[in-house]
Design a protein around this motif. Structure first.
Motif: not given
Length: 195
Positions: A16-21, A179-192
């Motif tokens: 969901l986080a990956k799609m949300a961004w 900017i928020t979208a790229f932050r969400i994308h960056h945060a979604a990549k961290q756990p992976a």
């Protein structure tokens, strides 16, 4: 695959986080584009807004008339709903007579709405001493009512200013959302990468 078996909730949240961004990015880009278009072509923007407003009035008028005949409420309320719907349809048709009529009606509509909202907010805030942020509520009510008066007195110039400020606001909002979208994308990549 083991992360799916170990914790399916975490897997779903990650997807969901990956799609949300991407959704936030699309909304941000759309806001940015509409804001730029509003600033680049304010007259065309006003014409489009006027046409959309006319369509809104026609549709809402028809729905109000249908509701007046279809509801099981008091006769007085049904009559008021019918009159309101008929007036909406009439105003909607007037919007299609020319560009200026629709822009004028749009400005007056917004102005009257802001005036009523401002007066209501101010009155409620003055009457209710326990209201949270009472001073700010009174201030915002007065400002909203004054903005409504300005729109009623000079609807064409005021609506043009609204398009200008709306365009600027949409550009700022779009930039923040991107900017928020790229932050969400960056945060979604961290756990992976860490898992």
């Amino acid at each position: 695959m083991s992360s799916l078996q170990d914790d399916p909730g975490r897997f779903v949240a990650g997807r969901l986080a990956k799609m949300a961004w991407q959704s936030v990015l699309v909304v941000g880009v759309c806001s940015l584009v509409v804001g730029v278009l509003a600033l680049a072509w304010p007259r065309a923007t006003l014409i489009v807004l006027g046409v959309l407003f006319g369509i809104y009035l026609l549709v809402s008028g028809v729905l109000q008339i249908v509701a007046a005949f279809g509801t099981h409420v008091a006769a007085a309320i049904r009559v008021l709903a019918f009159i309101s719907g008929a007036l909406s349809i009439l105003l909607g048709l007037l919007c299609f007579r020319g560009e200026m009529q629709s822009i004028l009606l749009l400005g007056l509509w917004i102005g009257i709405g802001w005036l009523f909202r401002g007066v209501t907010q101010t009155t409620a805030s003055v009457a209710d001493r326990a209201m949270p942020a009472r001073g700010w509520q009174i201030f915002m009510g007065i400002v909203t009512a004054l903005a409504g008066i300005v729109l009623i007195v000079s609807p064409l110039a005021s609506v043009a200013l609204l398009v200008l400020f709306g365009g600027i606001w949409l550009i700022v909002l779009g930039a923040v959302e991107i900017i928020t979208a790229f932050r969400i994308h960056h945060a979604a990549k961290q756990p992976a990468t860490s898992g």
